[in-house]
Motif scaffolding. Structure first.
Motif, mmCIF file in Angstrom:
data_model
loop_
_atom_site.group_PDB
_atom_site.id
_atom_site.type_symbol
_atom_site.label_atom_id
_atom_site.label_comp_id
_atom_site.label_asym_id
_atom_site.label_seq_id
_atom_site.Cartn_x
_atom_site.Cartn_y
_atom_site.Cartn_z
ATOM 1 N N ILE A 1 9.626 7.308 -3.775
ATOM 2 C CA ILE A 1 9.414 5.880 -4.036
ATOM 3 C C ILE A 1 10.323 5.040 -3.150
ATOM 4 N N ARG A 2 11.543 5.487 -2.942
ATOM 5 C CA ARG A 2 12.478 4.732 -2.096
ATOM 6 C C ARG A 2 11.962 4.654 -0.658
ATOM 7 N N ALA A 3 11.435 5.771 -0.153
ATOM 8 C CA ALA A 3 10.883 5.766 1.207
ATOM 9 C C ALA A 3 9.643 4.881 1.295
ATOM 10 N N ALA A 4 8.788 4.943 0.275
ATOM 11 C CA ALA A 4 7.587 4.095 0.280
ATOM 12 C C ALA A 4 7.953 2.617 0.202
ATOM 13 N N SER A 5 8.977 2.290 -0.588
ATOM 14 C CA SER A 5 9.385 0.887 -0.689
ATOM 15 C C SER A 5 9.975 0.389 0.621
ATOM 16 N N THR A 6 10.651 1.263 1.351
ATOM 17 C CA THR A 6 11.166 0.865 2.668
ATOM 18 C C THR A 6 10.022 0.528 3.618
ATOM 19 N N LYS A 7 8.953 1.328 3.571
ATOM 20 C CA LYS A 7 7.788 1.025 4.404
ATOM 21 C C LYS A 7 7.138 -0.294 3.986
ATOM 22 N N ALA B 1 0.806 -1.223 0.000
ATOM 23 C CA ALA B 1 0.000 0.000 0.000
ATOM 24 C C ALA B 1 0.840 1.275 0.000
ATOM 25 N N PRO B 2 1.959 1.367 0.737
ATOM 26 C CA PRO B 2 2.749 2.608 0.662
ATOM 27 C C PRO B 2 3.225 2.957 -0.741
ATOM 28 N N VAL B 3 3.543 1.950 -1.553
ATOM 29 C CA VAL B 3 4.022 2.212 -2.916
ATOM 30 C C VAL B 3 2.856 2.523 -3.854
ATOM 31 N N LEU B 4 1.722 1.866 -3.655
ATOM 32 C CA LEU B 4 0.602 2.017 -4.571
ATOM 33 C C LEU B 4 -0.324 3.168 -4.217
ATOM 34 N N LEU B 5 -0.359 3.573 -2.959
ATOM 35 C CA LEU B 5 -1.347 4.557 -2.529
ATOM 36 C C LEU B 5 -0.750 5.849 -1.977
ATOM 37 N N TYR B 6 0.377 5.764 -1.308
ATOM 38 C CA TYR B 6 0.889 6.921 -0.573
ATOM 39 C C TYR B 6 2.131 7.501 -1.248
ATOM 40 N N VAL B 7 1.998 7.837 -2.519
ATOM 41 C CA VAL B 7 3.083 8.481 -3.277
ATOM 42 C C VAL B 7 2.514 9.730 -3.943
ATOM 43 N N PRO B 8 2.283 10.796 -3.176
ATOM 44 C CA PRO B 8 1.639 11.987 -3.736
ATOM 45 C C PRO B 8 2.528 12.689 -4.753
ATOM 46 N N GLU B 9 1.881 13.217 -5.784
ATOM 47 C CA GLU B 9 2.546 14.034 -6.812
ATOM 48 C C GLU B 9 3.626 13.270 -7.571
ATOM 49 N N VAL B 10 3.538 11.962 -7.632
ATOM 50 C CA VAL B 10 4.528 11.151 -8.332
ATOM 51 C C VAL B 10 3.846 10.431 -9.492
#
Length: 496
Positions: A461-467, A365-374
């Motif tokens: 994206i790197r931060a979201a992938s870490t989550k 979900a962090p990669v698919l949903l929580y990546v604003p303005e990307v």
């Protein structure tokens, strides 16, 4: 009990054992053999020791020493391929569409595809009860691909654990039925396309177009309509690419019709239609089949996101590729569409490792949903494996894990090895209880207008992938190949 996913730790698959890859074992074995021969051939003792130690250290460094995120051996083939393409000019692409023209039948003449994309692809139409769908024949891959747009459960995260488990189990059932039914579908690719949009664009457009002389009741009615219109800050699309392997049986069945392409259209159309009919069992809703204009628009949109995905005017097998693409840069791909002269920059990362700890259903979900303005595409390619073969592979993995465990008396066993043994054993149990067998890989492409924005989006994206407990590896020197793995072509996996 909520479901947890167990992904195995990436293990090399060498010629002997699973500690090193095959080429790494060859280099280490060659270095050891050369060093031993030097002891027998060289007469001088000092020179003999020097050559022996030098060869051993060099071969070990080539295989083991980190160098810019990879080992020198890993970089060798990548650099060689990159320099070859750089010399022959393949990394600088300019479309010949304006000069290609059309045939006497009115069909556009196909043009060469950019670097990284399978070459010499053939397009043809397949008719289904759900509309025409464009099928691509990729001779270099030995595969046919077709793409459809689907829609999943919008409120999946808000469902309780039992309903989420039921949805995942229904998708597993669909995968297992597809793999074990003896059908021709052997590969699936999920593509989540995320493009930021302006949530206030509709309101501003309505304000600019409003007629002050209009009746008051009409203005009030439109105000109520604007309040009811829900516009998201991102446009999220989900596509499913169906891959069918070329086979002699398929060609023989297609030859029964007037032409080979007509036969392919009929035979593959039946396969695609049959698969779409089964999507309901996995709680997925079919939205549309991508015919030639729609698929061409999607491909062009990936290279130039300012081309709107649904704008299929003038899009075909010739105009689907970018007007220009420059892949000579080591870290990005630069492309330009037909509508503007401003280029776009793209960077692609390989999902090197999925979570090695148990994770829940929403771990991505962090990669698919929580990546604003990307602006990004997340692609997961899956090869379907029959239950019997999946069980054989799982038994082989468990045997290797147990056989390579260090059980020296008096030494504490590495807890990571115990965890891997439990994971391998649980995989066998899950397959035996009816879980589907798949072989998968993942890729993420980020797009931006300039390098500063691209670096910022890569950090997001790197931060979201870490989550999400994903490990990414940015594909430097092979960005052109990696970018193609997020296109609707079902690429990114070697043929099994």
């Amino acid at each position: 009990m909520p479901r947890a996913f167990h992904f195995p730790r990436p293990r090399p698959r060498g010629l002997l054992g699973r500690r090193f890859e095959g080429d790494e074992q060859i280099v280490l074995g060659g270095g050891a053999t050369t060093s031993l021969l030097s002891l027998a051939v060289i007469p001088n003792v000092a020179l003999k020791v020097t050559v022996f130690v030098t060869v051993l250290l060099f071969s070990a460094a080539v295989v083991l020493l980190p160098y810019k995120g990879r080992t020198y051996l890993r970089w060798w083939e990548i650099r060689r391929s990159y320099r070859r393409l750089l010399r022959n000019g393949s990394l600088l692409y300019r479309s010949k569409t304006p000069l290609a023209g059309r045939t006497l039948a009115g069909r556009p003449v196909p043009v060469d595809a950019p670097a990284g994309v399978p070459q010499q692809m053939e397009w043809f139409r397949a008719r289904t009860a759900y509309g025409d769908v464009a099928v691509l024949l990729q001779p270099t891959e030995g595969m046919f691909t077709a793409a459809i747009e689907v829609e999943g459960q919008k409120n999946f995260g808000g469902l309780d654990a039992a309903d989420q488990e039921a949805l995942v189990a229904s998708w597993e059932t669909l995968l297992r039925q597809t793999a074990d039914s003896g059908g021709r579908i052997s590969r699936l690719q999920w593509i989540a396309r995320i493009v930021p949009v302006d949530p206030n664009a509709h309101a501003r457009d309505a304000q600019a177009r409003r007629d002050p002389k209009a009746a008051g009741w009409l203005n009030d009615s439109y105000e109520q309509l604007l309040q009811r219109v829900a516009i998201s800050a991102e446009d999220r699309r989900l596509f499913l690419v169906i891959g069918i392997r070329y086979s002699q049986d398929l060609a023989a069945e297609a030859l029964k019709y007037n032409s080979l392409f007509e036969g392919y259209g009929v035979v593959l159309g039946k396969e695609v239609e049959s698969f779409i009919r089964t999507l309901g069992t996995a709680q997925l809703r079919w939205v549309r089949s991508l015919d030639e204009p729609a698929l061409a628009s999607f491909l062009h949109h990936c290279y130039a996101p300012d081309h709107w995905l649904n704008d299929s005017r003038g899009m075909d097998r010739s105009t689907c590729w970018p007007a220009e693409m420059d892949a000579r840069d080591e870290t990005v791909v630069i492309s330009r569409g037909w509508e503007t002269s401003r280029p776009w920059l793209h960077a692609t990362a390989w999902i090197k490792q999925f979570p090695i700890l148990p994770v829940g259903l929403n771990f991505m979900a962090p990669v698919l949903l929580y990546v604003p303005e990307v602006i990004c595409s997340v692609a997961v390619t899956m090869d379907l494996i029959s239950s019997d073969r999946a069980m054989q592979d799982a038994i082989a993995d468990a045997t290797n894990e147990l056989g390579q465990a260090k059980t020296t008396p008096g030494k504490i066993t590495d807890p990571r090895e115990r965890r891997e043994q439990r994971a391998a054993t649980s995989t066998m149990e899950e397959i035996a209880s009816g879980s589907a067998g798949v072989r998968l890989t993942g890729w993420v492409t980020v797009s931006a207008r300039d390098r500063d924005a691209l670096e910022q989006h890569k950090g997001t994206i790197r931060a979201a992938s870490t989550k999400s407990q994903l490990t990414l590896e940015w594909c430097d020197l092979e960005q052109h190949r990696a970018f193609a793995n997020t296109l609707p072509l079902a690429c990114g996996l070697l043929g099994s």
